[in-house]
Design a protein around this motif. Structure first.
Motif, PDB file in Angstrom:
ATOM      1  N   ILE A  96     -10.574   0.414  -0.132  1.00  0.00           N
ATOM      2  CA  ILE A  96      -9.907   0.659   1.210  1.00  0.00           C
ATOM      3  C   ILE A  96      -9.781  -0.736   1.933  1.00  0.00           C
ATOM      4  O   ILE A  96     -10.916  -1.506   2.062  1.00  0.00           O
ATOM      5  N   LEU A  97      -8.783  -1.173   2.354  1.00  0.00           N
ATOM      6  CA  LEU A  97      -8.334  -2.324   3.317  1.00  0.00           C
ATOM      7  C   LEU A  97      -7.964  -2.098   4.651  1.00  0.00           C
ATOM      8  O   LEU A  97      -7.507  -1.108   4.880  1.00  0.00           O
ATOM      9  N   CYS A  98      -7.586  -3.012   5.246  1.00  0.00           N
ATOM     10  CA  CYS A  98      -7.278  -2.926   6.634  1.00  0.00           C
ATOM     11  C   CYS A  98      -6.039  -4.148   7.142  1.00  0.00           C
ATOM     12  O   CYS A  98      -6.091  -5.141   6.223  1.00  0.00           O
ATOM     13  N   ASP A  99      -4.945  -3.430   7.815  1.00  0.00           N
ATOM     14  CA  ASP A  99      -4.091  -4.588   8.224  1.00  0.00           C
ATOM     15  C   ASP A  99      -4.005  -4.399   9.744  1.00  0.00           C
ATOM     16  O   ASP A  99      -5.090  -3.787  10.298  1.00  0.00           O
ATOM     17  N   ASP A 100      -2.969  -4.825  10.483  1.00  0.00           N
ATOM     18  CA  ASP A 100      -2.872  -4.552  11.718  1.00  0.00           C
ATOM     19  C   ASP A 100      -2.723  -3.084  12.198  1.00  0.00           C
ATOM     20  O   ASP A 100      -3.169  -2.950  13.389  1.00  0.00           O
ATOM     21  N   ALA A 101      -2.503  -2.306  11.483  1.00  0.00           N
ATOM     22  CA  ALA A 101      -2.228  -0.993  11.910  1.00  0.00           C
ATOM     23  C   ALA A 101      -3.493  -0.080  11.641  1.00  0.00           C
ATOM     24  O   ALA A 101      -3.678   0.894  11.924  1.00  0.00           O
ATOM     25  N   GLY A 102      -4.405  -0.523  10.884  1.00  0.00           N
ATOM     26  CA  GLY A 102      -5.576   0.109  10.500  1.00  0.00           C
ATOM     27  C   GLY A 102      -5.975  -0.004   9.064  1.00  0.00           C
ATOM     28  O   GLY A 102      -5.616  -0.713   8.337  1.00  0.00           O
ATOM     29  N   SER A 103      -6.688   1.182   8.520  1.00  0.00           N
ATOM     30  CA  SER A 103      -7.245   1.165   7.173  1.00  0.00           C
ATOM     31  C   SER A 103      -6.036   1.913   6.117  1.00  0.00           C
ATOM     32  O   SER A 103      -5.471   2.906   6.582  1.00  0.00           O
ATOM     33  N   PHE A 104      -5.932   1.538   5.134  1.00  0.00           N
ATOM     34  CA  PHE A 104      -5.320   2.317   4.027  1.00  0.00           C
ATOM     35  C   PHE A 104      -5.899   2.175   2.846  1.00  0.00           C
ATOM     36  O   PHE A 104      -6.921   1.471   2.478  1.00  0.00           O
ATOM     37  N   LEU A 105      -5.510   3.022   1.633  1.00  0.00           N
ATOM     38  CA  LEU A 105      -6.135   2.954   0.191  1.00  0.00           C
ATOM     39  C   LEU A 105      -5.200   2.218  -0.648  1.00  0.00           C
ATOM     40  O   LEU A 105      -4.035   2.376  -0.642  1.00  0.00           O
ATOM     41  N   ARG A 106      -5.880   1.090  -1.359  1.00  0.00           N
ATOM     42  CA  ARG A 106      -5.251   0.308  -2.470  1.00  0.00           C
ATOM     43  C   ARG A 106      -5.584   0.742  -3.693  1.00  0.00           C
ATOM     44  O   ARG A 106      -6.722   0.782  -3.909  1.00  0.00           O
ATOM     45  N   ARG A 107      -4.851   1.368  -4.663  1.00  0.00           N
ATOM     46  CA  ARG A 107      -5.193   1.757  -5.984  1.00  0.00           C
ATOM     47  C   ARG A 107      -4.695   0.968  -7.054  1.00  0.00           C
ATOM     48  O   ARG A 107      -3.478   0.357  -6.957  1.00  0.00           O
ATOM     49  N   TYR A 108      -5.556   0.408  -7.739  1.00  0.00           N
ATOM     50  CA  TYR A 108      -5.150  -0.594  -8.793  1.00  0.00           C
ATOM     51  C   TYR A 108      -5.223   0.077 -10.135  1.00  0.00           C
ATOM     52  O   TYR A 108      -6.288   0.683 -10.592  1.00  0.00           O
ATOM     53  N   SER A 109      -4.106   0.296 -10.901  1.00  0.00           N
ATOM     54  CA  SER A 109      -4.030   0.868 -12.054  1.00  0.00           C
ATOM     55  C   SER A 109      -3.638   0.067 -13.247  1.00  0.00           C
ATOM     56  O   SER A 109      -2.889  -0.961 -12.972  1.00  0.00           O
ATOM     57  N   THR A 110      -4.419   0.317 -14.368  1.00  0.00           N
ATOM     58  CA  THR A 110      -4.037  -0.701 -15.406  1.00  0.00           C
ATOM     59  C   THR A 110      -3.507   0.159 -16.584  1.00  0.00           C
ATOM     60  O   THR A 110      -4.394   0.949 -17.093  1.00  0.00           O
ATOM     61  N   GLU A 111      -2.439  -0.122 -17.224  1.00  0.00           N
ATOM     62  CA  GLU A 111      -2.069   0.586 -18.225  1.00  0.00           C
ATOM     63  C   GLU A 111      -1.372  -0.439 -19.071  1.00  0.00           C
ATOM     64  O   GLU A 111      -0.541  -1.094 -18.612  1.00  0.00           O
ATOM     65  N   ASP A 112      -1.685  -0.090 -20.318  1.00  0.00           N
ATOM     66  CA  ASP A 112      -1.076  -1.274 -21.512  1.00  0.00           C
ATOM     67  C   ASP A 112      -1.055  -2.686 -20.926  1.00  0.00           C
ATOM     68  O   ASP A 112      -0.345  -3.399 -21.296  1.00  0.00           O
ATOM     69  N   GLY A 113      -2.302  -3.059 -20.443  1.00  0.00           N
ATOM     70  CA  GLY A 113      -2.357  -4.395 -19.999  1.00  0.00           C
ATOM     71  C   GLY A 113      -1.803  -4.801 -18.797  1.00  0.00           C
ATOM     72  O   GLY A 113      -1.950  -6.057 -18.317  1.00  0.00           O
ATOM     73  N   THR A 114      -0.950  -3.908 -18.030  1.00  0.00           N
ATOM     74  CA  THR A 114      -0.147  -4.586 -16.788  1.00  0.00           C
ATOM     75  C   THR A 114      -1.129  -3.687 -15.766  1.00  0.00           C
ATOM     76  O   THR A 114      -1.447  -2.569 -15.715  1.00  0.00           O
ATOM     77  N   THR A 115      -1.429  -4.599 -14.652  1.00  0.00           N
ATOM     78  CA  THR A 115      -2.072  -3.876 -13.470  1.00  0.00           C
ATOM     79  C   THR A 115      -1.045  -3.637 -12.363  1.00  0.00           C
ATOM     80  O   THR A 115      -0.065  -4.589 -12.159  1.00  0.00           O
ATOM     81  N   VAL A 116      -1.064  -2.569 -11.734  1.00  0.00           N
ATOM     82  CA  VAL A 116      -0.123  -2.246 -10.527  1.00  0.00           C
ATOM     83  C   VAL A 116      -0.890  -1.844  -9.487  1.00  0.00           C
ATOM     84  O   VAL A 116      -1.804  -0.956  -9.463  1.00  0.00           O
ATOM     85  N   ALA A 117      -0.457  -2.384  -8.375  1.00  0.00           N
ATOM     86  CA  ALA A 117      -1.031  -2.119  -7.154  1.00  0.00           C
ATOM     87  C   ALA A 117      -0.262  -1.014  -6.384  1.00  0.00           C
ATOM     88  O   ALA A 117       0.725  -1.286  -5.975  1.00  0.00           O
ATOM     89  N   THR A 118      -0.919   0.077  -5.959  1.00  0.00           N
ATOM     90  CA  THR A 118      -0.291   1.102  -5.003  1.00  0.00           C
ATOM     91  C   THR A 118      -0.820   1.513  -3.586  1.00  0.00           C
ATOM     92  O   THR A 118      -2.189   1.675  -3.913  1.00  0.00           O
ATOM     93  N   ASP A 119      -0.016   1.340  -2.847  1.00  0.00           N
ATOM     94  CA  ASP A 119      -0.893   1.416  -1.319  1.00  0.00           C
ATOM     95  C   ASP A 119      -0.412   3.032  -0.757  1.00  0.00           C
ATOM     96  O   ASP A 119       0.611   3.116  -0.755  1.00  0.00           O
ATOM     97  N   THR A 120      -1.769   3.498  -0.366  1.00  0.00           N
ATOM     98  CA  THR A 120      -1.219   4.824   0.426  1.00  0.00           C
ATOM     99  C   THR A 120      -2.225   5.094   1.476  1.00  0.00           C
ATOM    100  O   THR A 120      -3.060   4.130   1.638  1.00  0.00           O
ATOM    101  N   GLU A 121      -1.740   6.261   2.514  1.00  0.00           N
ATOM    102  CA  GLU A 121      -2.702   6.441   3.336  1.00  0.00           C
ATOM    103  C   GLU A 121      -4.231   6.819   2.901  1.00  0.00           C
ATOM    104  O   GLU A 121      -4.317   6.886   1.794  1.00  0.00           O
TER     105      GLU A 121
END
Length: 157
Positions: free
Chosen positions: A19-44
């Motif tokens: 859970i991270l915060c920015d100027d607008a408030g809190s949000f969820l960042r998901r770090y996914s690792t598939e086949d050695g590659t990490t992808v960050a996805t931000d959601t409410e």
């Protein structure tokens, strides 16, 4: 008795959440690792609705940039016999130890109080730094014949 053992591994995504915060408030960042590659996805915070961060992104529990620690100056003064030691308002701490005699202390221009030999007193504040706490009163320690005492003090410099 004989047998074989082993394990079966299936290729699955490895997800971690923060859970991270920015100027607008809190949000969820998901770090996914598939086949050695990490992808960050931000959601409410619901984990489904897409989110686009605005402003600086920080950990929600991260403190604001800390002010630099102030420099602290210390003094120690010994008074024997008659005479006075004045500690100006704005000190961080003041400590008195009376070895002999009956000196007095007046705080903030108030009535002087007589102190007995063996007395040890301290005044101080918890938080310093720019805009931090300071003792607001002046301390005047006055020795009389036969007095022997030490005053130590600290203040930001």
């Amino acid at each position: 008795m004989s047998g074989t053992s082993g394990s079966v591994a299936a290729a699955t995504a490895d997800d971690e959440y923060e859970i991270l915060c920015d100027d607008a408030g809190s949000f969820l960042r998901r770090y996914s690792t598939e086949d050695g590659t990490t992808v960050a996805t931000d959601t409410e915070l619901d984990g489904v609705t897409a989110y686009a961060p605005s402003g600086d992104v920080v950990r929600c529990d991260a403190e604001q940039a800390a002010e630099p620690n102030p420099l602290i100056g210390s003094t120690a003064q010994r008074q024997t016999g008659a005479g006075a030691v004045t500690i100006a308002a704005g000190a961080r701490s003041v400590t008195l130890v009376v070895y002999a005699g009956a000196p007095t202390v007046a705080i903030g221009g108030g009535t002087a109080v007589t102190l007995a030999a063996g007395t040890s007193l301290s005044w101080g504040v918890d938080r310093g730094g720019p805009g931090g706490e300071q003792l607001q009163d002046q301390f005047v320690f006055t020795g009389v014949a036969g007095s022997d005492f030490v005053i130590s003090s600290t203040r930001e410099v």
